[in-house]
Design a protein around this motif. Sequence first.
Motif, mmCIF file in Angstrom:
data_model
loop_
_atom_site.group_PDB
_atom_site.id
_atom_site.type_symbol
_atom_site.label_atom_id
_atom_site.label_comp_id
_atom_site.label_asym_id
_atom_site.label_seq_id
_atom_site.Cartn_x
_atom_site.Cartn_y
_atom_site.Cartn_z
ATOM 1 N N CYS A 15 0.827 -1.190 0.006
ATOM 2 C CA CYS A 15 -0.065 0.083 -0.012
ATOM 3 C C CYS A 15 1.003 1.248 0.080
ATOM 4 O O CYS A 15 1.941 1.254 0.453
ATOM 5 C CB CYS A 15 -0.975 0.002 1.393
ATOM 6 N N HIS A 16 0.460 2.355 -0.662
ATOM 7 C CA HIS A 16 1.173 3.619 -0.656
ATOM 8 C C HIS A 16 1.152 3.936 0.897
ATOM 9 O O HIS A 16 0.059 3.714 1.575
ATOM 10 C CB HIS A 16 0.205 4.526 -1.453
ATOM 11 N N CYS A 39 -2.877 7.452 2.580
ATOM 12 C CA CYS A 39 -4.198 7.012 2.220
ATOM 13 C C CYS A 39 -5.357 7.841 2.513
ATOM 14 O O CYS A 39 -5.838 7.514 3.631
ATOM 15 C CB CYS A 39 -4.391 5.533 2.401
ATOM 16 N N VAL A 92 -8.604 10.111 -3.987
ATOM 17 C CA VAL A 92 -7.878 9.328 -2.812
ATOM 18 C C VAL A 92 -6.468 9.320 -3.035
ATOM 19 O O VAL A 92 -6.090 9.521 -4.420
ATOM 20 C CB VAL A 92 -8.353 7.975 -2.926
ATOM 21 N N GLY A 95 -2.705 7.738 -2.948
ATOM 22 C CA GLY A 95 -2.410 6.269 -2.541
ATOM 23 C C GLY A 95 -2.682 5.707 -3.881
ATOM 24 O O GLY A 95 -3.086 5.878 -4.949
ATOM 25 N N ASN A 96 -2.863 4.202 -3.533
ATOM 26 C CA ASN A 96 -3.455 3.413 -4.683
ATOM 27 C C ASN A 96 -4.836 3.563 -5.159
ATOM 28 O O ASN A 96 -5.684 4.137 -4.293
ATOM 29 C CB ASN A 96 -3.506 2.340 -4.030
ATOM 30 N N ALA A 117 -8.573 3.186 -6.239
ATOM 31 C CA ALA A 117 -9.579 2.439 -5.116
ATOM 32 C C ALA A 117 -10.906 2.280 -5.841
ATOM 33 O O ALA A 117 -11.179 2.807 -6.996
ATOM 34 C CB ALA A 117 -9.884 3.615 -4.197
ATOM 35 N N GLY A 128 -8.706 1.196 -1.374
ATOM 36 C CA GLY A 128 -7.421 0.947 -2.001
ATOM 37 C C GLY A 128 -7.316 -0.250 -2.734
ATOM 38 O O GLY A 128 -7.354 -1.513 -2.123
ATOM 39 N N CYS A 149 -6.534 -0.603 2.659
ATOM 40 C CA CYS A 149 -6.617 0.781 2.595
ATOM 41 C C CYS A 149 -7.959 1.318 2.552
ATOM 42 O O CYS A 149 -8.387 1.408 1.495
ATOM 43 C CB CYS A 149 -5.755 1.624 1.910
ATOM 44 N N ASN A 170 -11.187 4.388 3.405
ATOM 45 C CA ASN A 170 -11.489 5.454 3.812
ATOM 46 C C ASN A 170 -12.801 5.798 3.588
ATOM 47 O O ASN A 170 -13.380 5.388 2.476
ATOM 48 C CB ASN A 170 -10.521 6.696 3.077
#
Length: 287
Positions: free
Chosen positions: A29-30, A33, A62, A64-65, A67, A105, A110, A112
């Motif tokens: 994962c980044h 996130c 988002v 990071g990765n 999603a 993610g 991850c 949110n």
Amino acid sequence: MCKTETKTPPKPSTTPSSSQPTSGVTPPCHPACTLASQTIATSPANRARTKIGVGEEVKLTVTGNPATWAITSGTGKLSPSTGTQSSVTFTADDNAGSVTITATGSGCSCTNTITLNVIQPSDWTQKLNSGTKTHKAGRPHVGWKGTWYVHPNDVNFYRIQFREMDSQYVGTGSYISYTGDWHGNYPLPERASSWFTITMTNHTNANGSKVNAVDSVDTGDPGAAVTGAAPPFKKGSGYFPITMQWRVGTGTAKSFAATRQEDEIFDTGLCESRKGGETVSNKYNDP
């Protein structure tokens, strides 16, 4: 003489470095996130607000990765609605309430969420357009043009439409002869005006969401034979029971609370017209 021995170099390791990705292995994962939101409307100025009007659009992003996105509570629409995305657009429908959107993610756990509070129009007001007052000289009469505004002001209702329903006059005193007259003579079967739009950029914090229409308001004049030609004039008052409606797109029409458009002649020759919180007046001997 001794011969120098040459050491054989070690064989390369067959174990890949942990810093190098390996085919078929899920990337980590980044480290960051988080979710961010930005309203499409630029007014009100706080584009990170999570309180939005019915129909409003919000871009969700988002970090990071990419999603997968889902509405996990409430109603509305996400676009795109499938696949993995770094950002999507949420569009509110005409329902009031909380809407929770979850972003998960890709390739990791991850997750949110963000919650948006969607509100419906609460009321409307009307403001006099500068320079539009009219007056019949020597008569207790006033006419004017006004513009409607939709509230509350801390959201933008650019995706709703607005219209006026017809109604019949209720008069007393010198206005009693107007009783039963139709306000707008709007066409059957609905007895309603056309639908008017609201433009995103016409919103202001001071006035709210401006409707793209001009309303003509006029008290009429029953004539000197009814009111008299000079003070004291015969008093009169009356009103139209006004109902305004709104809808998102071509959805179901919903009504604002009923209010009154009122007219009144005072014995001094003052004449008032009141609608949507605005009061406009002339006295019979005004220029």
